[in-house]
Motif scaffolding. Structure first.
Motif, PDB file in Angstrom:
ATOM      1  N   THR A 246       0.851  -1.182   0.000  1.00 22.29           N
ATOM      2  CA  THR A 246       0.000   0.000   0.000  1.00 22.29           C
ATOM      3  C   THR A 246       0.889   1.235   0.000  1.00 22.29           C
ATOM      4  O   THR A 246       1.859   1.300   0.762  1.00 22.29           O
ATOM      5  N   LEU A 247       0.562   2.205  -0.848  1.00 21.77           N
ATOM      6  CA  LEU A 247       1.334   3.444  -0.871  1.00 21.77           C
ATOM      7  C   LEU A 247       1.139   4.172   0.451  1.00 21.77           C
ATOM      8  O   LEU A 247       0.026   4.511   0.840  1.00 21.77           O
ATOM      9  N   HIS A 248       2.232   4.400   1.156  1.00 22.85           N
ATOM     10  CA  HIS A 248       2.202   5.035   2.476  1.00 22.85           C
ATOM     11  C   HIS A 248       2.499   6.528   2.353  1.00 22.85           C
ATOM     12  O   HIS A 248       1.791   7.355   2.923  1.00 22.85           O
ATOM     13  N   THR A 249       3.544   6.877   1.620  1.00 25.66           N
ATOM     14  CA  THR A 249       3.990   8.258   1.488  1.00 25.66           C
ATOM     15  C   THR A 249       4.598   8.461   0.106  1.00 25.66           C
ATOM     16  O   THR A 249       5.215   7.552  -0.438  1.00 25.66           O
ATOM     17  N   MET A 250       4.427   9.681  -0.434  1.00 23.86           N
ATOM     18  CA  MET A 250       5.062  10.023  -1.705  1.00 23.86           C
ATOM     19  C   MET A 250       5.607  11.445  -1.591  1.00 23.86           C
ATOM     20  O   MET A 250       4.915  12.339  -1.121  1.00 23.86           O
ATOM     21  N   THR A 251       6.861  11.628  -1.998  1.00 24.54           N
ATOM     22  CA  THR A 251       7.448  12.957  -2.035  1.00 24.54           C
ATOM     23  C   THR A 251       7.988  13.216  -3.427  1.00 24.54           C
ATOM     24  O   THR A 251       8.248  12.274  -4.187  1.00 24.54           O
ATOM     25  N   THR A 252       8.144  14.496  -3.764  1.00 22.20           N
ATOM     26  CA  THR A 252       8.695  14.852  -5.066  1.00 22.20           C
ATOM     27  C   THR A 252       9.827  15.848  -4.901  1.00 22.20           C
ATOM     28  O   THR A 252       9.850  16.641  -3.966  1.00 22.20           O
ATOM     29  N   THR A 253      10.753  15.768  -5.830  1.00 22.96           N
ATOM     30  CA  THR A 253      11.852  16.719  -5.925  1.00 22.96           C
ATOM     31  C   THR A 253      11.996  17.074  -7.397  1.00 22.96           C
ATOM     32  O   THR A 253      11.925  16.193  -8.256  1.00 22.96           O
ATOM     33  N   VAL A 254      12.186  18.350  -7.693  1.00 22.07           N
ATOM     34  CA  VAL A 254      12.343  18.784  -9.082  1.00 22.07           C
ATOM     35  C   VAL A 254      13.778  19.227  -9.289  1.00 22.07           C
ATOM     36  O   VAL A 254      14.293  20.063  -8.546  1.00 22.07           O
ATOM     37  N   ALA A 255      14.412  18.651 -10.303  1.00 14.93           N
ATOM     38  CA  ALA A 255      15.763  19.040 -10.685  1.00 14.93           C
ATOM     39  C   ALA A 255      15.649  19.902 -11.936  1.00 14.93           C
ATOM     40  O   ALA A 255      14.907  19.567 -12.861  1.00 14.93           O
ATOM     41  N   GLY A 256      16.370  20.988 -11.975  1.00  9.47           N
ATOM     42  CA  GLY A 256      16.316  21.904 -13.115  1.00  9.47           C
ATOM     43  C   GLY A 256      16.872  21.288 -14.379  1.00  9.47           C
ATOM     44  O   GLY A 256      17.265  20.126 -14.422  1.00  9.47           O
ATOM     45  N   ASN A 257      16.927  22.076 -15.407  1.00  8.08           N
ATOM     46  CA  ASN A 257      17.416  21.649 -16.711  1.00  8.08           C
ATOM     47  C   ASN A 257      18.748  20.932 -16.563  1.00  8.08           C
ATOM     48  O   ASN A 257      19.655  21.404 -15.889  1.00  8.08           O
ATOM     49  N   THR A 258      18.860  19.784 -17.219  1.00 10.31           N
ATOM     50  CA  THR A 258      20.051  18.941 -17.056  1.00 10.31           C
ATOM     51  C   THR A 258      21.058  19.123 -18.175  1.00 10.31           C
ATOM     52  O   THR A 258      21.935  18.299 -18.355  1.00 10.31           O
ATOM     53  N   GLY A 259      20.930  20.182 -18.950  1.00  8.80           N
ATOM     54  CA  GLY A 259      21.921  20.425 -19.986  1.00  8.80           C
ATOM     55  C   GLY A 259      21.323  20.413 -21.373  1.00  8.80           C
ATOM     56  O   GLY A 259      20.117  20.417 -21.570  1.00  8.80           O
ATOM     57  N   LEU A 260      22.189  20.380 -22.351  1.00 11.25           N
ATOM     58  CA  LEU A 260      21.801  20.453 -23.758  1.00 11.25           C
ATOM     59  C   LEU A 260      20.832  19.331 -24.120  1.00 11.25           C
ATOM     60  O   LEU A 260      21.126  18.159 -23.922  1.00 11.25           O
TER      61      LEU A 260
END
Length: 67
Positions: A38-52
């Motif tokens: 069962t899904l207990h917890t979900m978190t997100t992280t956003v990483a910026g542009n990774t290059g060309l």
């Protein structure tokens, strides 16, 4: 209770918005649910542009639990 963690990385296309493929996230959640987790917890992280040619990346960390 025992726990399991998983990560899903979704990449934003270089051009345009809302290009994330949420199917990968759905598939990961459903894969573990079929095994009794069962899904207990979900978190997100956003990483910026990774290059060309790259776009933003959203990293979902999922924590599942089961008895």
């Amino acid at each position: 209770m025992i726990y399991k963690t998983a990560q899903v990385v979704l990449k934003e296309k270089f051009i345009g918005h809302n290009a994330k493929n949420l199917d990968a996230l759905d598939n990961e959640i459903n894969r573990w649910a079929q095994q009794g987790w069962t899904l207990h917890t979900m978190t997100t992280t956003v990483a910026g542009n990774t290059g060309l040619g790259g776009g933003d990346r959203t990293v979902f960390t999922l924590v599942f639990a089961r008895q």
